[in-house]
Design a protein around this motif. Structure first.
Motif, PDB file in Angstrom:
ATOM      1  N   GLY A 123      -3.590  -6.183  -1.273  1.00  0.00           N
ATOM      2  CA  GLY A 123      -2.979  -6.093  -3.083  1.00  0.00           C
ATOM      3  C   GLY A 123      -2.265  -4.945  -3.119  1.00  0.00           C
ATOM      4  N   TYR A 124      -1.903  -4.324  -4.132  1.00  0.00           N
ATOM      5  CA  TYR A 124      -1.188  -3.265  -4.624  1.00  0.00           C
ATOM      6  C   TYR A 124      -1.915  -2.357  -4.936  1.00  0.00           C
ATOM      7  CZ  TYR A 124       2.414  -0.882  -6.518  1.00  0.00           C
ATOM      8  OH  TYR A 124       3.149   0.897  -6.830  1.00  0.00           O
ATOM      9  N   LYS A 125      -1.593  -1.093  -3.445  1.00  0.00           N
ATOM     10  CA  LYS A 125      -2.858   0.076  -4.190  1.00  0.00           C
ATOM     11  C   LYS A 125      -2.220   1.565  -3.648  1.00  0.00           C
ATOM     12  CE  LYS A 125      -7.273  -1.817  -2.714  1.00  0.00           C
ATOM     13  NZ  LYS A 125      -6.831  -3.401  -3.168  1.00  0.00           N
ATOM     14  N   ILE A 126      -2.272   2.312  -4.222  1.00  0.00           N
ATOM     15  CA  ILE A 126      -2.028   3.646  -4.126  1.00  0.00           C
ATOM     16  C   ILE A 126      -3.044   5.174  -4.083  1.00  0.00           C
ATOM     17  CG2 ILE A 126       0.144   5.419  -5.776  1.00  0.00           C
ATOM     18  CD1 ILE A 126       0.994   3.695  -6.552  1.00  0.00           C
ATOM     19  N   PHE A 127      -3.119   5.757  -3.216  1.00  0.00           N
ATOM     20  CA  PHE A 127      -3.646   7.076  -3.230  1.00  0.00           C
ATOM     21  C   PHE A 127      -3.015   7.989  -2.404  1.00  0.00           C
ATOM     22  CE2 PHE A 127      -4.369   4.072   0.610  1.00  0.00           C
ATOM     23  CZ  PHE A 127      -3.920   4.659   1.482  1.00  0.00           C
ATOM     24  N   ASN A 128      -3.620   9.324  -2.749  1.00  0.00           N
ATOM     25  CA  ASN A 128      -3.239  10.284  -2.399  1.00  0.00           C
ATOM     26  C   ASN A 128      -3.610  10.785  -1.493  1.00  0.00           C
ATOM     27  OD1 ASN A 128      -1.686  11.274  -4.351  1.00  0.00           O
ATOM     28  ND2 ASN A 128      -3.659  11.829  -6.034  1.00  0.00           N
ATOM     29  N   LEU A 129      -2.853  11.228  -0.036  1.00  0.00           N
ATOM     30  CA  LEU A 129      -3.555  12.043   1.362  1.00  0.00           C
ATOM     31  C   LEU A 129      -3.444  13.298   1.073  1.00  0.00           C
ATOM     32  CD1 LEU A 129      -2.293   9.127   3.459  1.00  0.00           C
ATOM     33  CD2 LEU A 129      -4.592   9.492   2.602  1.00  0.00           C
ATOM     34  N   GLY A 130      -4.256  14.033   1.081  1.00  0.00           N
ATOM     35  CA  GLY A 130      -3.988  15.079   1.088  1.00  0.00           C
ATOM     36  C   GLY A 130      -5.328  16.198   1.238  1.00  0.00           C
ATOM     37  N   ASN A 131      -5.409  17.889   2.020  1.00  0.00           N
ATOM     38  CA  ASN A 131      -7.125  18.352   2.388  1.00  0.00           C
ATOM     39  C   ASN A 131      -7.929  18.328   1.821  1.00  0.00           C
ATOM     40  OD1 ASN A 131      -7.748  18.789   5.084  1.00  0.00           O
ATOM     41  ND2 ASN A 131      -7.209  20.778   4.260  1.00  0.00           N
ATOM     42  N   ASP A 132      -7.519  18.704   0.368  1.00  0.00           N
ATOM     43  CA  ASP A 132      -8.042  18.675  -0.834  1.00  0.00           C
ATOM     44  C   ASP A 132      -8.212  20.126  -0.929  1.00  0.00           C
ATOM     45  OD1 ASP A 132      -9.830  17.625  -3.093  1.00  0.00           O
ATOM     46  OD2 ASP A 132     -11.933  17.329  -2.092  1.00  0.00           O
ATOM     47  N   ASN A 133      -7.318  20.836  -0.691  1.00  0.00           N
ATOM     48  CA  ASN A 133      -7.905  22.365   0.059  1.00  0.00           C
ATOM     49  C   ASN A 133      -7.105  22.934  -0.467  1.00  0.00           C
ATOM     50  OD1 ASN A 133      -9.481  24.818  -0.348  1.00  0.00           O
ATOM     51  ND2 ASN A 133      -9.404  24.458   2.289  1.00  0.00           N
ATOM     52  N   ILE A 185       0.829  -1.227  -0.105  1.00  0.00           N
ATOM     53  CA  ILE A 185       0.308  -0.169  -0.055  1.00  0.00           C
ATOM     54  C   ILE A 185       1.058   1.392  -0.422  1.00  0.00           C
ATOM     55  CG2 ILE A 185      -1.755   0.825   0.830  1.00  0.00           C
ATOM     56  CD1 ILE A 185      -2.211  -1.825   0.227  1.00  0.00           C
ATOM     57  N   ILE A 186       0.796   2.268  -1.159  1.00  0.00           N
ATOM     58  CA  ILE A 186       1.754   2.816  -1.012  1.00  0.00           C
ATOM     59  C   ILE A 186       0.864   4.933  -0.478  1.00  0.00           C
ATOM     60  CG2 ILE A 186       3.266   4.779  -2.807  1.00  0.00           C
ATOM     61  CD1 ILE A 186       3.375   1.735  -3.638  1.00  0.00           C
ATOM     62  N   PRO A 187       0.398   5.174   0.139  1.00  0.00           N
ATOM     63  CA  PRO A 187       0.031   6.501   0.392  1.00  0.00           C
ATOM     64  C   PRO A 187       1.316   7.819   0.111  1.00  0.00           C
ATOM     65  CG  PRO A 187       0.516   5.946   2.533  1.00  0.00           C
ATOM     66  CD  PRO A 187       1.141   4.763   1.567  1.00  0.00           C
ATOM     67  N   ARG A 188       0.571   8.691  -0.977  1.00  0.00           N
ATOM     68  CA  ARG A 188       1.276   9.307  -1.457  1.00  0.00           C
ATOM     69  C   ARG A 188       1.265  11.254  -0.358  1.00  0.00           C
ATOM     70  NH1 ARG A 188       0.811   8.525  -8.207  1.00  0.00           N
ATOM     71  NH2 ARG A 188       2.288   6.802  -7.750  1.00  0.00           N
ATOM     72  N   ALA A 226      -8.815   7.353  -2.144  1.00  0.00           N
ATOM     73  CA  ALA A 226      -8.209   7.625  -0.690  1.00  0.00           C
ATOM     74  C   ALA A 226     -10.046   7.081   0.767  1.00  0.00           C
ATOM     75  CB  ALA A 226      -7.609   8.872   0.418  1.00  0.00           C
ATOM     76  N   LYS A 227     -10.628   7.815  -0.301  1.00  0.00           N
ATOM     77  CA  LYS A 227     -12.247   7.592  -0.195  1.00  0.00           C
ATOM     78  C   LYS A 227     -12.932   6.283  -0.491  1.00  0.00           C
ATOM     79  CE  LYS A 227     -13.237  12.159  -0.422  1.00  0.00           C
ATOM     80  NZ  LYS A 227     -14.266  13.835  -1.025  1.00  0.00           N
ATOM     81  N   ASN A 228     -12.380   5.773  -1.706  1.00  0.00           N
ATOM     82  CA  ASN A 228     -12.852   4.493  -1.756  1.00  0.00           C
ATOM     83  C   ASN A 228     -11.944   3.707  -0.881  1.00  0.00           C
ATOM     84  OD1 ASN A 228     -14.513   5.562  -3.352  1.00  0.00           O
ATOM     85  ND2 ASN A 228     -13.105   5.430  -5.196  1.00  0.00           N
ATOM     86  N   PHE A 229     -11.025   3.495  -0.993  1.00  0.00           N
ATOM     87  CA  PHE A 229     -10.498   2.178  -0.229  1.00  0.00           C
ATOM     88  C   PHE A 229     -10.662   2.046   1.073  1.00  0.00           C
ATOM     89  CE2 PHE A 229      -6.534   2.413  -3.642  1.00  0.00           C
ATOM     90  CZ  PHE A 229      -7.493   1.743  -5.113  1.00  0.00           C
ATOM     91  N   ILE A 230     -10.172   3.225   1.962  1.00  0.00           N
ATOM     92  CA  ILE A 230     -10.317   3.263   3.002  1.00  0.00           C
ATOM     93  C   ILE A 230     -11.597   4.266   3.813  1.00  0.00           C
ATOM     94  CG2 ILE A 230      -7.973   2.404   3.961  1.00  0.00           C
ATOM     95  CD1 ILE A 230      -7.320   5.485   3.967  1.00  0.00           C
ATOM     96  N   GLY A 231     -12.309   4.518   3.585  1.00  0.00           N
ATOM     97  CA  GLY A 231     -13.038   5.212   4.123  1.00  0.00           C
ATOM     98  C   GLY A 231     -12.540   6.925   4.611  1.00  0.00           C
ATOM     99  N   TRP A 232     -11.491   7.276   4.452  1.00  0.00           N
ATOM    100  CA  TRP A 232     -11.052   8.544   4.091  1.00  0.00           C
ATOM    101  C   TRP A 232     -11.320   9.860   3.964  1.00  0.00           C
ATOM    102  CZ3 TRP A 232      -7.184  11.689   3.296  1.00  0.00           C
ATOM    103  CH2 TRP A 232      -6.205  12.255   3.477  1.00  0.00           C
ATOM    104  N   SER A 233     -11.818  11.061   4.683  1.00  0.00           N
ATOM    105  CA  SER A 233     -11.384  12.162   3.743  1.00  0.00           C
ATOM    106  C   SER A 233     -10.945  13.298   5.493  1.00  0.00           C
ATOM    107  CB  SER A 233     -12.656  12.939   4.782  1.00  0.00           C
ATOM    108  OG  SER A 233     -12.773  12.526   2.825  1.00  0.00           O
ATOM    109  N   LEU A 244      -3.307  -0.739   6.564  1.00  0.00           N
ATOM    110  CA  LEU A 244      -2.837  -1.660   7.367  1.00  0.00           C
ATOM    111  C   LEU A 244      -4.080  -2.793   6.814  1.00  0.00           C
ATOM    112  CD1 LEU A 244      -1.094  -1.289  10.662  1.00  0.00           C
ATOM    113  CD2 LEU A 244       0.130  -1.886   8.689  1.00  0.00           C
ATOM    114  N   ASN A 245      -4.989  -2.748   6.071  1.00  0.00           N
ATOM    115  CA  ASN A 245      -6.396  -3.249   7.041  1.00  0.00           C
ATOM    116  C   ASN A 245      -6.712  -3.354   4.754  1.00  0.00           C
ATOM    117  OD1 ASN A 245      -7.099  -2.967   8.958  1.00  0.00           O
ATOM    118  ND2 ASN A 245      -8.200  -1.367   9.070  1.00  0.00           N
ATOM    119  N   LEU A 246      -5.685  -2.818   4.122  1.00  0.00           N
ATOM    120  CA  LEU A 246      -6.246  -3.565   2.727  1.00  0.00           C
ATOM    121  C   LEU A 246      -5.333  -4.611   2.457  1.00  0.00           C
ATOM    122  CD1 LEU A 246      -5.666   0.438   1.268  1.00  0.00           C
ATOM    123  CD2 LEU A 246      -7.847  -1.036   1.729  1.00  0.00           C
TER     124      LEU A 246
END
Length: 323
Positions: A237-247, A176-179, A288-295, A233-235
């Motif tokens: 496979g291989y996943k990349i997603f962005n972690l930002g404030n979206d603002n 899992i790769i968070p950016r 990030a919203k789809n994979f881990i329900g994160w905002s 940690l709950n995911l």
């Protein structure tokens, strides 16, 4: 009780992530070389905080040393790894690219070899918004081209992402790769803009701003980043997603927030924009919203207020920190 190895555990995001895991009852094996890229005193402060937890085990080692790493994996039945150890800093990487190759690429390969050889279930590898380079396409999407990094730092992080994929493909490791996008908050890095601005404005010293101050960053509060990292940690496979404030907000807006909260005016020394600096960042966080329900929960106003409050409460502790 789950055993999780966290590299870079005395770092800014490492500290926040370890703290969250420890409060959830996990056993955390933290490793960090406590290098002096920035003032190590603040790393020692973070580490002292983590050592108050009985379920925290610490090793002062460098991920560049494979044989030492193997000993730790042999000693502990590690279930997951969160790799937050890295040489950071876009401008510094232009001056010393070799260090970024050794830590960010070789160090990651060492960890991947251990993950493969010792049956570790999940490997979370921190990456950076810097891999997107300088682009007018906003917001940054995971599907965007990332083949034109502007400095050795993002080039090394992109290389590590590719090695992560190859190990996932060859050995089936959940990877899992968070950016991360411009993380800030309490116990932040003194080499980064928000910490420097708060301390220097409070001390009545001039601050340096590269460019016109209108460059935009998707500043993201560290507690939000830690929450998403742990959820990764709950995911599978291989996943990349962005972690930002979206603002994304202008740098000068953040400076104005700090001025208001401190009740002091910044003395700004303007410098030309560095060619390795991206003019704007903005995270598309749909994955990030789809994979881990994160905002993200903290707005930039809330996050800066919490950070300034922390600084005020710890002013004496921080007065000798070099920035």
């Amino acid at each position: 009780m789950q055993k999780i190895l966290v590299t870079g555990s005395a770092g800014f995001i490492g500290w926040a992530t370890c703290r969250l895991l420890l409060n959830k009852g996990a056993t955390v094996i933290g490793i960090d070389n406590l290098n002096d890229y920035y003032d190590p005193k603040i790393k020692e402060f973070r580490l002292a905080d983590l050592k108050t937890f009985q379920n925290f085990i610490f090793y002062k080692i460098d991920i560049e040393f494979f044989e030492i790493l193997k000993n730790i994996f042999q000693l502990h039945k590690i279930e997951s790894v969160i790799n937050l150890a890295a040489r950071a800093g876009v401008r510094a990487s232009v001056e010393n690219p070799w260090g970024y190759l050794d830590t960010n690429v070789k160090g990651t390969i060492n960890l991947l070899e251990c993950v493969k050889n010792y049956g570790v279930k999940t490997f979370v590898h921190a990456s950076t918004s810097s891999v997107y380079g300088d682009t007018d396409q906003m917001p940054f999407k995971v599907s965007d081209n990332t083949d034109k990094p502007l400095a050795p730092y993002p080039a090394s992080k992109k290389s590590a992402e590719l090695f992560c994929y190859s190990y996932h493909y060859l050995y089936g490791v959940n990877t899992i790769i968070p950016r991360y996008f411009t993380v800030y908050g309490p116990f932040g890095r003194p080499d980064m803009s928000i910490f420097r601005f708060i301390k220097k404005i409070d001390d009545g010293e001039p601050i340096t701003v590269y460019g016109d101050g209108k460059q935009k960053r998707d500043f993201t509060f560290v507690e939000d980043i830690a929450e998403a990292t742990v959820s990764s940690l709950n995911l599978e496979g291989y996943k990349i997603f962005n972690l930002g404030n979206d603002n994304p907000v202008e740098l000068i807006y953040v400076i104005n927030l700090i001025e208001k909260l401190l009740g002091k005016k910044a003395q700004i020394q303007w410098q030309p924009r560095h060619p390795a600096d991206i003019y704007a960042t903005w995270a598309d966080i749909q994955e990030a919203k789809n994979f881990i329900g994160w905002s993200p929960k903290a707005s930039i106003e809330e996050g800066i207020e919490k950070t300034v409050h922390w600084f005020r409460e710890n002013r004496e502790l921080l007065k000798n920190i070099k920035i």
